[in-house]
Structure formats: structure tokens, C-alpha cells
Design a protein around this motif. Structure first.
Motif, PDB file in Angstrom:
ATOM      1  N   GLU A   1      46.348 -16.328  49.479  1.00 43.27           N
ATOM      2  CA  GLU A   1      47.186 -17.097  48.578  1.00 43.27           C
ATOM      3  C   GLU A   1      47.054 -16.556  47.154  1.00 43.27           C
ATOM      4  OE1 GLU A   1      47.434 -21.580  46.892  1.00 43.27           O
ATOM      5  OE2 GLU A   1      46.923 -21.352  49.011  1.00 43.27           O
ATOM      6  N   TYR A   2      45.826 -16.241  46.744  1.00 44.57           N
ATOM      7  CA  TYR A   2      45.608 -15.696  45.406  1.00 44.57           C
ATOM      8  C   TYR A   2      46.344 -14.366  45.236  1.00 44.57           C
ATOM      9  CZ  TYR A   2      43.438 -13.598  41.343  1.00 44.57           C
ATOM     10  OH  TYR A   2      43.242 -12.982  40.139  1.00 44.57           O
ATOM     11  N   THR A   3      46.255 -13.521  46.255  1.00 42.85           N
ATOM     12  CA  THR A   3      46.909 -12.212  46.179  1.00 42.85           C
ATOM     13  C   THR A   3      48.409 -12.363  46.025  1.00 42.85           C
ATOM     14  OG1 THR A   3      45.167 -11.188  47.505  1.00 42.85           O
ATOM     15  CG2 THR A   3      47.266 -10.033  47.413  1.00 42.85           C
ATOM     16  N   ASP A   5      50.073 -15.009  44.889  1.00 47.52           N
ATOM     17  CA  ASP A   5      50.341 -15.573  43.563  1.00 47.52           C
ATOM     18  C   ASP A   5      50.222 -14.511  42.472  1.00 47.52           C
ATOM     19  OD1 ASP A   5      50.769 -18.033  44.698  1.00 47.52           O
ATOM     20  OD2 ASP A   5      48.805 -18.846  44.151  1.00 47.52           O
ATOM     21  N   HIS A   6      49.191 -13.705  42.559  1.00 39.44           N
ATOM     22  CA  HIS A   6      48.977 -12.655  41.563  1.00 39.44           C
ATOM     23  C   HIS A   6      50.088 -11.612  41.624  1.00 39.44           C
ATOM     24  CE1 HIS A   6      47.068  -8.816  40.154  1.00 39.44           C
ATOM     25  NE2 HIS A   6      46.944  -9.585  39.094  1.00 39.44           N
ATOM     26  N   LEU A   7      50.390 -11.137  42.834  1.00 41.02           N
ATOM     27  CA  LEU A   7      51.391 -10.090  42.998  1.00 41.02           C
ATOM     28  C   LEU A   7      52.762 -10.545  42.516  1.00 41.02           C
ATOM     29  CD1 LEU A   7      52.295  -7.308  44.000  1.00 41.02           C
ATOM     30  CD2 LEU A   7      52.545  -8.329  46.277  1.00 41.02           C
ATOM     31  N   GLY A   9      53.599 -13.487  40.994  1.00 45.77           N
ATOM     32  CA  GLY A   9      53.620 -14.255  39.770  1.00 45.77           C
ATOM     33  C   GLY A   9      53.325 -13.438  38.533  1.00 45.77           C
ATOM     34  N   GLU A  10      52.549 -12.358  38.694  1.00 45.16           N
ATOM     35  CA  GLU A  10      52.149 -11.576  37.538  1.00 45.16           C
ATOM     36  C   GLU A  10      52.568 -10.106  37.638  1.00 45.16           C
ATOM     37  OE1 GLU A  10      48.032 -12.202  36.458  1.00 45.16           O
ATOM     38  OE2 GLU A  10      48.129 -14.248  37.245  1.00 45.16           O
ATOM     39  N   VAL A  11      52.146  -9.418  38.681  1.00 45.79           N
ATOM     40  CA  VAL A  11      52.368  -7.976  38.774  1.00 45.79           C
ATOM     41  C   VAL A  11      53.857  -7.627  38.726  1.00 45.79           C
ATOM     42  CG1 VAL A  11      52.045  -5.939  40.236  1.00 45.79           C
ATOM     43  CG2 VAL A  11      50.192  -7.599  39.988  1.00 45.79           C
ATOM     44  N   GLU A  14      55.023  -8.319  34.848  1.00 48.03           N
ATOM     45  CA  GLU A  14      54.367  -7.756  33.666  1.00 48.03           C
ATOM     46  C   GLU A  14      55.098  -6.507  33.184  1.00 48.03           C
ATOM     47  OE1 GLU A  14      50.366  -7.002  34.929  1.00 48.03           O
ATOM     48  OE2 GLU A  14      49.743  -9.050  34.536  1.00 48.03           O
TER      49      GLU A  14
END
Length: 98
Positions: A1-3, A5-7, A9-11, A14
Motif C-alpha cells: 500500500e505504501y509503495t 501511494d508513494h508511486l 501519489g508522489e513519483v 514530482e
């Protein structure tokens, strides 16, 4: 889930590159690495979101053939033509409904 969200939501958000530019980069990397399934998912998303059309997809295959090699481009072409056929079939079915 973190991966995830990070991918997503952010990567993917950016920097200055657009989503379309990132997607094209990923499609090229995936095709060059022989990951046609990943490329296929990204091609589908690009068409669904209006970033690319059928002509764009076909031009992309020819362009990548010169860099990723013709065998990999042939596999990518299969993904592209299947995607185009599915979309054309769905569009025809939608126009036939009362």
C-alpha cells in the motif's frame, strides 16, 4: 500500500515532466526491457486518458523499433493492435445500442 501511494501519489507527480511524458518514458523503458505487459497497461491508460490515439501508438512502435529492436517492437505492435481492435469493437458496440 505504501509503495502504491508513494508511486502514484508522489513519483508520478514530482518535477516538471507531465504525466504523458512520464508515461512515454515508461512505455519506452518497458518495451526496451521486454516488458510488453507493462507497456500494454501504459498504452491502454494513454489511450483511455486521451494522451495518445491509434496513429500515435503505431508511430511509437516504429520509433521504438529502431532503439529497442525489431523483435521487441513486433511484440509491442501486437499489444498496440490488440488495444486498437478492442477499442474499435467497443466503440462499434456502443453505437449499435438503441
Amino acid at each position: 500500500e505504501y509503495t502504491v501511494d508513494h508511486l502514484f501519489g508522489e513519483v508520478w507527480n514530482e518535477g516538471k515532466l507531465t504525466v504523458k511524458e512520464r508515461r512515454l518514458m515508461l512505455i519506452g523503458m518497458a518495451a526496451g526491457s521486454g516488458l510488453e505487459d507493462v507497456a500494454g497497461l501504459q498504452l491502454d491508460a494513454a489511450v483511455r486518458l486521451g494522451e495518445l490515439d491509434a496513429d500515435d501508438l503505431r508511430h511509437l512502435v516504429v520509433f521504438l523499433a529502431h532503439y529497442a529492436g525489431w523483435p521487441r517492437a513486433a511484440k509491442l505492435n501486437t499489444e498496440v493492435e490488440n488495444l486498437i481492435a478492442r477499442r474499435e469493437k467497443a466503440a462499434a458496440a456502443a453505437t449499435e445500442q438503441p
